[in-house]
Write a protein that holds these residues in place. Structure first.
Motif, PDB file in Angstrom:
ATOM      1  N   ASN A   4      26.585  29.676  43.471  1.00  0.00           N
ATOM      2  CA  ASN A   4      25.936  30.473  44.512  1.00  0.00           C
ATOM      3  C   ASN A   4      26.567  30.161  45.873  1.00  0.00           C
ATOM      4  O   ASN A   4      26.160  29.234  46.571  1.00  0.00           O
ATOM      5  N   GLU A   5      27.544  30.966  46.223  1.00  0.00           N
ATOM      6  CA  GLU A   5      28.252  30.807  47.493  1.00  0.00           C
ATOM      7  C   GLU A   5      28.094  32.074  48.325  1.00  0.00           C
ATOM      8  O   GLU A   5      27.798  33.148  47.778  1.00  0.00           O
ATOM      9  N   PRO A   6      28.286  31.988  49.648  1.00  0.00           N
ATOM     10  CA  PRO A   6      28.129  33.163  50.519  1.00  0.00           C
ATOM     11  C   PRO A   6      28.998  34.334  50.054  1.00  0.00           C
ATOM     12  O   PRO A   6      30.193  34.167  49.780  1.00  0.00           O
ATOM     13  N   GLY A   7      28.390  35.517  49.942  1.00  0.00           N
ATOM     14  CA  GLY A   7      29.114  36.728  49.571  1.00  0.00           C
ATOM     15  C   GLY A   7      29.219  36.962  48.077  1.00  0.00           C
ATOM     16  O   GLY A   7      29.512  38.092  47.637  1.00  0.00           O
ATOM     17  N   THR A   8      28.982  35.924  47.260  1.00  0.00           N
ATOM     18  CA  THR A   8      29.139  36.072  45.804  1.00  0.00           C
ATOM     19  C   THR A   8      28.091  37.014  45.215  1.00  0.00           C
ATOM     20  O   THR A   8      28.403  37.853  44.363  1.00  0.00           O
ATOM     21  N   TYR A   9      26.851  36.886  45.677  1.00  0.00           N
ATOM     22  CA  TYR A   9      25.775  37.725  45.131  1.00  0.00           C
ATOM     23  C   TYR A   9      26.073  39.206  45.345  1.00  0.00           C
ATOM     24  O   TYR A   9      26.009  40.010  44.404  1.00  0.00           O
ATOM     25  N   ASP A  10      26.401  39.594  46.568  1.00  0.00           N
ATOM     26  CA  ASP A  10      26.680  41.007  46.874  1.00  0.00           C
ATOM     27  C   ASP A  10      27.865  41.515  46.060  1.00  0.00           C
ATOM     28  O   ASP A  10      27.848  42.655  45.563  1.00  0.00           O
ATOM     29  N   HIS A  11      28.882  40.675  45.905  1.00  0.00           N
ATOM     30  CA  HIS A  11      30.062  41.083  45.124  1.00  0.00           C
ATOM     31  C   HIS A  11      29.690  41.339  43.661  1.00  0.00           C
ATOM     32  O   HIS A  11      30.146  42.332  43.066  1.00  0.00           O
ATOM     33  N   LEU A  12      28.850  40.473  43.097  1.00  0.00           N
ATOM     34  CA  LEU A  12      28.464  40.637  41.693  1.00  0.00           C
ATOM     35  C   LEU A  12      27.626  41.898  41.486  1.00  0.00           C
ATOM     36  O   LEU A  12      27.766  42.579  40.469  1.00  0.00           O
ATOM     37  N   VAL A  63      22.591  50.739  28.745  1.00  0.00           N
ATOM     38  CA  VAL A  63      23.218  49.544  29.316  1.00  0.00           C
ATOM     39  C   VAL A  63      22.475  49.168  30.605  1.00  0.00           C
ATOM     40  O   VAL A  63      22.264  50.011  31.474  1.00  0.00           O
ATOM     41  N   THR A  64      22.096  47.907  30.723  1.00  0.00           N
ATOM     42  CA  THR A  64      21.349  47.418  31.884  1.00  0.00           C
ATOM     43  C   THR A  64      22.063  46.220  32.477  1.00  0.00           C
ATOM     44  O   THR A  64      22.514  45.330  31.751  1.00  0.00           O
ATOM     45  N   GLY A  65      22.177  46.197  33.803  1.00  0.00           N
ATOM     46  CA  GLY A  65      22.786  45.072  34.501  1.00  0.00           C
ATOM     47  C   GLY A  65      21.762  44.372  35.370  1.00  0.00           C
ATOM     48  O   GLY A  65      20.962  45.022  36.058  1.00  0.00           O
ATOM     49  N   ILE A  66      21.769  43.047  35.328  1.00  0.00           N
ATOM     50  CA  ILE A  66      20.800  42.233  36.076  1.00  0.00           C
ATOM     51  C   ILE A  66      21.536  41.129  36.818  1.00  0.00           C
ATOM     52  O   ILE A  66      22.401  40.463  36.243  1.00  0.00           O
ATOM     53  N   VAL A  67      21.197  40.941  38.082  1.00  0.00           N
ATOM     54  CA  VAL A  67      21.741  39.830  38.856  1.00  0.00           C
ATOM     55  C   VAL A  67      20.578  39.121  39.541  1.00  0.00           C
ATOM     56  O   VAL A  67      19.709  39.776  40.124  1.00  0.00           O
ATOM     57  N   PHE A  68      20.543  37.787  39.442  1.00  0.00           N
ATOM     58  CA  PHE A  68      19.534  37.027  40.178  1.00  0.00           C
ATOM     59  C   PHE A  68      20.074  35.653  40.545  1.00  0.00           C
ATOM     60  O   PHE A  68      21.058  35.164  39.969  1.00  0.00           O
ATOM     61  N   GLU A  69      19.422  35.051  41.525  1.00  0.00           N
ATOM     62  CA  GLU A  69      19.772  33.706  41.969  1.00  0.00           C
ATOM     63  C   GLU A  69      18.771  32.706  41.406  1.00  0.00           C
ATOM     64  O   GLU A  69      17.585  33.002  41.310  1.00  0.00           O
ATOM     65  N   ARG A  70      19.280  31.542  41.043  1.00  0.00           N
ATOM     66  CA  ARG A  70      18.392  30.439  40.651  1.00  0.00           C
ATOM     67  C   ARG A  70      19.041  29.134  41.116  1.00  0.00           C
ATOM     68  O   ARG A  70      19.987  28.635  40.506  1.00  0.00           O
ATOM     69  N   GLY A  71      18.552  28.632  42.229  1.00  0.00           N
ATOM     70  CA  GLY A  71      19.099  27.405  42.793  1.00  0.00           C
ATOM     71  C   GLY A  71      20.556  27.562  43.177  1.00  0.00           C
ATOM     72  O   GLY A  71      20.931  28.478  43.910  1.00  0.00           O
ATOM     73  N   SER A  72      21.398  26.683  42.658  1.00  0.00           N
ATOM     74  CA  SER A  72      22.823  26.684  43.000  1.00  0.00           C
ATOM     75  C   SER A  72      23.632  27.652  42.147  1.00  0.00           C
ATOM     76  O   SER A  72      24.860  27.675  42.223  1.00  0.00           O
ATOM     77  N   GLU A 126      27.755  44.701  43.341  1.00  0.00           N
ATOM     78  CA  GLU A 126      28.658  45.847  43.473  1.00  0.00           C
ATOM     79  C   GLU A 126      29.517  46.008  42.220  1.00  0.00           C
ATOM     80  O   GLU A 126      29.710  47.125  41.718  1.00  0.00           O
ATOM     81  N   ASN A 127      30.021  44.911  41.713  1.00  0.00           N
ATOM     82  CA  ASN A 127      30.846  44.962  40.506  1.00  0.00           C
ATOM     83  C   ASN A 127      30.024  45.385  39.296  1.00  0.00           C
ATOM     84  O   ASN A 127      30.511  46.124  38.422  1.00  0.00           O
ATOM     85  N   MET A 128      28.765  44.929  39.240  1.00  0.00           N
ATOM     86  CA  MET A 128      27.890  45.319  38.144  1.00  0.00           C
ATOM     87  C   MET A 128      27.663  46.829  38.132  1.00  0.00           C
ATOM     88  O   MET A 128      27.705  47.476  37.070  1.00  0.00           O
TER      89      MET A 128
END
Length: 203
Positions: A114-122, A165-174, A124-126
């Motif tokens: 979990n680094e800055p910008g990684t969530y948004d990139h994932l 087809v379903t895409g899911i992205v979430f954060e959990r800690g690091s 968009e790619n999803m």
């Protein structure tokens, strides 16, 4: 004399008529119903009481108590895997959780720091991946709470779907988790994949 008898007959007829009018065949009984007629309110209440309570579809699909905690061979996480599903390493940074009876129904699992910008990139790619799976339609964001992962430590969950087809992205800690679910047309395995995905934690 004749008029006297006529008057007497009229008086008797009037008395009989008044007596008949005083008889109320629809008089209320003490049980709340009319003579010979059922009380419609009681019938409705009885119908409601006789109805069986509906079952909870989410609870019937959630059998995570039968799952086995399994380590990923290639990534730094564990996941609870239900019977009839198998976790395998697909390639570095990607695992697949297959439905044993039909390998075309599976969930791809990716975990990234979990680094800055990684969530948004994932995210968009999803969306781009979902567009590629079905060019005839556009991925739709799901807002139904039943389709969004929950659990202790899960934050910023985003869910998009395009057909089966379903895409899911979430954060959990690091860690950021991306799940891509390839399901049957009626999505019969979606809840199982979702519940298993909710158990992903860092080793």
């Amino acid at each position: 004399m004749k008029s006297k008898w006529s008057f007497l007959y009229a008086a008797i007829a009037t008395a009989l008529l008044l007596t008949a009018c005083g008889t109320d065949t629809g008089k209320d009984n003490t049980d709340g119903s009319t003579n010979g007629t059922a009380n419609p309110v009681e019938d409705i209440d009885k119908g409601i009481d006789d109805k069986q309570e509906p079952t909870d579809p989410v609870a019937s699909n959630n059998e995570m108590e039968k799952a086995t905690v399994t380590d990923s061979d290639e990534q730094n996480y564990t996941i609870a895997v239900l019977p009839d599903y198998t976790l395998t390493s697909e390639e570095p940074g990607k695992d697949s959780l297959f439905f044993d009876a039909d390998g075309s129904q599976f969930m791809r699992i990716e975990t990234i720091a979990n680094e800055p910008g990684t969530y948004d990139h994932l995210v968009e790619n999803m969306i781009a991946i979902l567009e590629a799976t079905n060019e005839a339609s556009t991925p739709a964001k799901l807002t139904d709470e039943a389709a969004i992962p929950t659990g202790e430590g899960i934050e910023n969950a985003t869910v998009f779907a395009n057909g089966s087809v379903t895409g899911i992205v979430f954060e959990r800690g690091s860690m950021i988790v991306r799940l891509t679910i390839f399901d049957s047309p009626n999505k019969e395995h979606f809840l199982n994949f979702l519940h298993m995905g909710e158990t992903i934690v860092t080793k």
